[in-house]
Design a protein around this motif. Structure first.
Motif, mmCIF file in Angstrom:
data_model
loop_
_atom_site.group_PDB
_atom_site.id
_atom_site.type_symbol
_atom_site.label_atom_id
_atom_site.label_comp_id
_atom_site.label_asym_id
_atom_site.label_seq_id
_atom_site.Cartn_x
_atom_site.Cartn_y
_atom_site.Cartn_z
ATOM 1 N N THR A 128 0.855 -1.188 0.000
ATOM 2 C CA THR A 128 0.000 0.000 0.000
ATOM 3 C C THR A 128 0.892 1.240 0.000
ATOM 4 O OG1 THR A 128 -1.725 -1.166 1.229
ATOM 5 C CG2 THR A 128 -1.839 1.240 1.189
ATOM 6 N N GLY A 129 0.766 2.066 -1.027
ATOM 7 C CA GLY A 129 1.627 3.229 -1.176
ATOM 8 C C GLY A 129 1.149 4.432 -0.374
ATOM 9 N N ARG A 130 1.903 5.480 -0.455
ATOM 10 C CA ARG A 130 1.548 6.713 0.262
ATOM 11 C C ARG A 130 0.243 7.300 -0.235
ATOM 12 N NH1 ARG A 130 7.363 9.975 0.540
ATOM 13 N NH2 ARG A 130 8.467 8.438 1.854
ATOM 14 N N ASP A 131 -0.092 6.989 -1.489
ATOM 15 C CA ASP A 131 -1.351 7.486 -2.041
ATOM 16 C C ASP A 131 -2.538 6.642 -1.630
ATOM 17 O OD1 ASP A 131 -0.762 5.212 -3.446
ATOM 18 O OD2 ASP A 131 -0.878 6.130 -5.443
ATOM 19 N N GLY A 132 -2.286 5.595 -0.827
ATOM 20 C CA GLY A 132 -3.357 4.714 -0.373
ATOM 21 C C GLY A 132 -3.710 3.611 -1.339
ATOM 22 N N ALA A 133 -3.078 3.605 -2.510
ATOM 23 C CA ALA A 133 -3.381 2.579 -3.513
ATOM 24 C C ALA A 133 -2.619 1.298 -3.215
ATOM 25 C CB ALA A 133 -3.029 3.089 -4.907
ATOM 26 N N ARG A 134 -3.306 0.174 -3.395
ATOM 27 C CA ARG A 134 -2.690 -1.144 -3.239
ATOM 28 C C ARG A 134 -2.089 -1.578 -4.584
ATOM 29 N NH1 ARG A 134 -4.979 -5.039 0.148
ATOM 30 N NH2 ARG A 134 -5.449 -6.274 -1.718
ATOM 31 N N ARG A 135 -0.850 -2.090 -4.521
ATOM 32 C CA ARG A 135 -0.160 -2.509 -5.740
ATOM 33 C C ARG A 135 0.466 -3.886 -5.561
ATOM 34 N NH1 ARG A 135 0.487 2.980 -5.380
ATOM 35 N NH2 ARG A 135 0.188 4.187 -7.314
ATOM 36 N N ILE A 136 0.379 -4.693 -6.598
ATOM 37 C CA ILE A 136 1.030 -5.997 -6.581
ATOM 38 C C ILE A 136 2.532 -5.801 -6.742
ATOM 39 C CG2 ILE A 136 0.928 -6.496 -9.064
ATOM 40 C CD1 ILE A 136 -0.076 -9.072 -6.481
ATOM 41 N N ARG A 137 3.317 -6.490 -5.931
ATOM 42 C CA ARG A 137 4.773 -6.383 -6.016
ATOM 43 C C ARG A 137 5.443 -7.751 -6.207
ATOM 44 N NH1 ARG A 137 4.865 -1.597 -7.855
ATOM 45 N NH2 ARG A 137 4.831 0.134 -6.378
ATOM 46 N N GLY A 138 4.658 -8.814 -6.198
ATOM 47 C CA GLY A 138 5.263 -10.113 -6.420
ATOM 48 C C GLY A 138 4.324 -11.235 -6.045
ATOM 49 N N VAL A 139 4.735 -12.450 -6.355
ATOM 50 C CA VAL A 139 3.982 -13.645 -5.955
ATOM 51 C C VAL A 139 4.938 -14.577 -5.229
ATOM 52 C CG1 VAL A 139 2.364 -13.439 -7.874
ATOM 53 C CG2 VAL A 139 4.412 -14.857 -8.143
ATOM 54 N N VAL A 140 4.377 -15.362 -4.314
ATOM 55 C CA VAL A 140 5.159 -16.300 -3.511
ATOM 56 C C VAL A 140 4.735 -17.713 -3.877
ATOM 57 C CG1 VAL A 140 5.815 -17.021 -1.184
ATOM 58 C CG2 VAL A 140 5.292 -14.609 -1.643
ATOM 59 N N THR A 141 5.703 -18.576 -4.128
ATOM 60 C CA THR A 141 5.403 -19.944 -4.509
ATOM 61 C C THR A 141 5.437 -20.866 -3.297
ATOM 62 O OG1 THR A 141 7.674 -20.668 -4.957
ATOM 63 C CG2 THR A 141 6.515 -19.477 -6.712
ATOM 64 N N GLU A 142 4.917 -22.055 -3.482
ATOM 65 C CA GLU A 142 4.884 -23.038 -2.401
ATOM 66 C C GLU A 142 6.289 -23.399 -1.931
ATOM 67 O OE1 GLU A 142 1.958 -26.750 -1.531
ATOM 68 O OE2 GLU A 142 3.065 -26.826 -3.423
ATOM 69 N N ALA A 143 7.271 -23.286 -2.817
ATOM 70 C CA ALA A 143 8.661 -23.575 -2.453
ATOM 71 C C ALA A 143 9.304 -22.451 -1.659
ATOM 72 C CB ALA A 143 9.474 -23.847 -3.719
ATOM 73 N N GLY A 144 8.578 -21.338 -1.467
ATOM 74 C CA GLY A 144 9.096 -20.218 -0.691
ATOM 75 C C GLY A 144 9.765 -19.139 -1.516
ATOM 76 N N GLU A 145 9.797 -19.274 -2.839
ATOM 77 C CA GLU A 145 10.414 -18.274 -3.697
ATOM 78 C C GLU A 145 9.461 -17.089 -3.910
ATOM 79 O OE1 GLU A 145 12.161 -17.741 -8.269
ATOM 80 O OE2 GLU A 145 10.995 -19.519 -7.710
ATOM 81 N N THR A 146 10.004 -15.887 -3.844
ATOM 82 C CA THR A 146 9.246 -14.688 -4.204
ATOM 83 C C THR A 146 9.689 -14.227 -5.589
ATOM 84 O OG1 THR A 146 8.981 -13.971 -1.904
ATOM 85 C CG2 THR A 146 8.719 -12.304 -3.616
#
Length: 547
Positions: free
Chosen positions: A243-261
């Motif tokens: 969540t940025g300073r403007d209040g907007a939510r943004r996707i920054r990545g995905v996490v896999t079952e193996a623990g990798e981002t």
């Protein structure tokens, strides 16, 4: 070129009849018709005694302007003649040299495939993730359930390369309204991947499971050749949202079952209608998810010959008509509607569960549609307001409840509960089967389907079956077999998006396809994948330019 429509010819017309009919309709003399190409072929079977073919053809003539002037003065001709539509597909963006992170596509069903393909063609080198296996290994696992009652939860009819559409009739038609260039792009890519060329012009094209297997492999090779990257057996278990300073939510990545981002600013969410655990994660992370209507019911099987005769009369067995399909609907006294769903001519009923301890049915055909039985879903619409009020995921719990009941009624070993139509209509359990052999594997248990369906669904289907028999002779035959349950008709949720195809409350997340509630079948999912990829490409190119 010009397109001439509504050209009617007999089923058994000789070679050259199309050209002769065009010349007669347009009053063309020798040498004035330069070329002719069939754009569409359909058949009209509204009268069983008078079934005929209906063509649309693209033509080139010696004096196109003169013909159009004549059409302008002739209302009948003007209705059927006009310029040939431009069906050339053109990319809307191109990847900039720098200033962007590789996008991620989750899912390799039709929507994910076409999203990945378009992104790759635009130069964005997508990373494509799938929780399941490559299609050949997935096929072996699926047969493991059908032949040995062994379920592999991450590799089955629902999960793996090609998505749920791989084990289906392979229908490539839909009621969606889409630009012809997008529709044509889907069909042309399938032909390039190995589909028969006839899908470009027949009114109801289909492919069948075996061909789909090789086609998704070919599309994978094309995408990787353009810089895309596939990662199978890579389940996404979380999403990095900032969540940025403007209040907007943004996707920054995905996490896999193996623990990798995997860091990314853009994600295509093409997860299919059965990714229940992913729906839960999205809901828990605050992505806007809402309950939506779907349908529940059974699969019904008849001898294909009964359906052919009821639909085509003396024309049954005609090579061009092939195995007959049908589309039925009945509005019931209890306010519900019953309708046929995903009809599979000359096909089989298949085990389609993806979770242990549950039974789900679906239908499948090969390209030949040559199996003994016809099958279709006979389903009843359900809504969150009436049938599963509560949180946005209540529809999933509703599905699971009836799938578990079906598992128990079938014997607890992935056999499916089944009942003869005659017994179902009169309200008595079936103790044996009749003249129609069910195709479902690993097998069926004759029983009472009211044990694993809501009462209002049972009442509605009981009312509808005799009505369908009046519409299609023989449909309510006593020995027709019903197999339960059909619950995965569409997604039980909608992941709401805006006009730019983005999640309404999470920037960079693009809900797409059937799982997000925006498609219903191979063709519409493929078109939606193109639209979403185009929207993402524009956004990525614009952000890179601004940076």
């Amino acid at each position: 070129m010009l397109r001439l429509t509504e050209l009617k010819l007999p089923l058994d017309h000789p070679e050259g009849a199309i050209e002769a009919a065009v010349r007669e309709r347009l009053g063309l003399r020798d040498g004035e018709l330069r070329s002719l190409h069939v754009a569409r072929r359909a058949w009209d079977a509204r009268k069983r005694s008078d079934i005929f073919l209906v063509y649309s053809v693209d033509i080139e003539v010696a004096d196109e302007a003169a013909l159009l002037r004549r059409a302008a003065r002739d209302r009948t001709l003007a209705r059927t003649l006009g310029p040939t539509p431009d069906t050339a597909y053109r990319h809307v963006a191109q990847a900039p040299a720098m200033g962007w992170k590789r996008p991620v596509v989750i899912g390799t069903g039709p929507c994910g495939l076409f999203a990945g393909l378009i992104l790759a063609e635009m130069g964005f080198r997508p990373i494509i993730l799938d929780r399941g296996k490559v299609v050949r290994e997935r096929t072996k696992d699926t047969w493991g359930l059908w032949r040995r009652s062994v379920l592999t939860p991450e590799s089955n009819v629902q999960f793996g390369e090609g998505g749920a559409g791989t084990f289906s009739d392979g229908k490539l038609y839909s009621g969606i309204k889409a630009p012809e260039a997008l529709s044509r792009k889907v069909l042309e890519e399938f032909v390039a991947a190995g589909a028969p060329e006839e899908i470009l012009f027949v009114a109801k094209p289909h492919i069948g499971t075996f061909r789909l297997v090789t086609m998704v492999e070919s599309l994978r090779e094309k995408i990787t050749g353009l810089g895309g990257e596939y990662r199978f057996q890579t389940k996404v278990t979380d999403f990095v949202i900032e969540t940025g300073r403007d209040g907007a939510r943004r996707i920054r990545g995905v996490v896999t079952e193996a623990g990798e981002t995997i860091e990314t600013d853009h994600v295509v969410l093409a997860i299919g209608h059965s990714s229940r655990d992913t729906f839960q994660v999205l809901f828990d992370r605050g992505v806007h998810v809402e309950a939506k209507p779907f349908s529940i019911g059974v699969r019904i099987e008849h001898p294909q010959s009964i359906i052919d005769r009821a639909r085509f009369g003396d024309f049954a067995g005609n090579r061009i008509l092939g195995a007959a399909d049908y589309k039925l609907v009945h509005h019931c006294g209890n306010g519900r509607s019953v309708y046929s769903f995903c009809m599979c001519p000359g096909g089989t009923v298949v085990a389609a569960t993806s979770e242990p301890g549950r039974v789900v049915t679906n239908g499948m055909s090969q390209y030949s549609r040559a199996e003994r039985n016809a099958n279709s879903g006979i389903v009843v619409g359900v809504t969150p307001e009436q049938d599963y009020p509560g949180d946005p995921l209540a529809g999933i719990a509703f599905q699971r409840h009836w799938e578990e009941r079906a598992f128990v009624a079938g014997g607890g070993d992935y056999r499916a509960p089944a009942q003869l139509v005659g017994d179902f209509v009169t309200g008595r359990p079936s103790t044996h089967l009749g003249a129609v052999s069910p195709s479902y594997r690993p097998g069926v248990t004759p029983t009472d389907l009211s044990l694993c369906l809501p009462d209002f669904v049972v009442a509605a289907i009981r009312e509808a079956l005799p009505a369908f028999g009046r519409q299609l002779r023989g449909y309510d035959m006593a020995d027709a077999v019903m197999t339960g349950v059909e619950t995965r008709t569409s997604s039980p949720v909608r992941i709401r998006r805006d006009a730019a195809f983005r999640s309404v409350n999470t920037l960079g997340l693009y809900p797409a396809g059937e799982g997000a509630g925006y498609a219903g079948g191979i063709f519409s999912a493929g078109v939606d994948g193109i639209r979403v990829a185009e929207a993402m490409g524009r956004d990525m190119a614009g952000l890179a330019a601004a940076a």
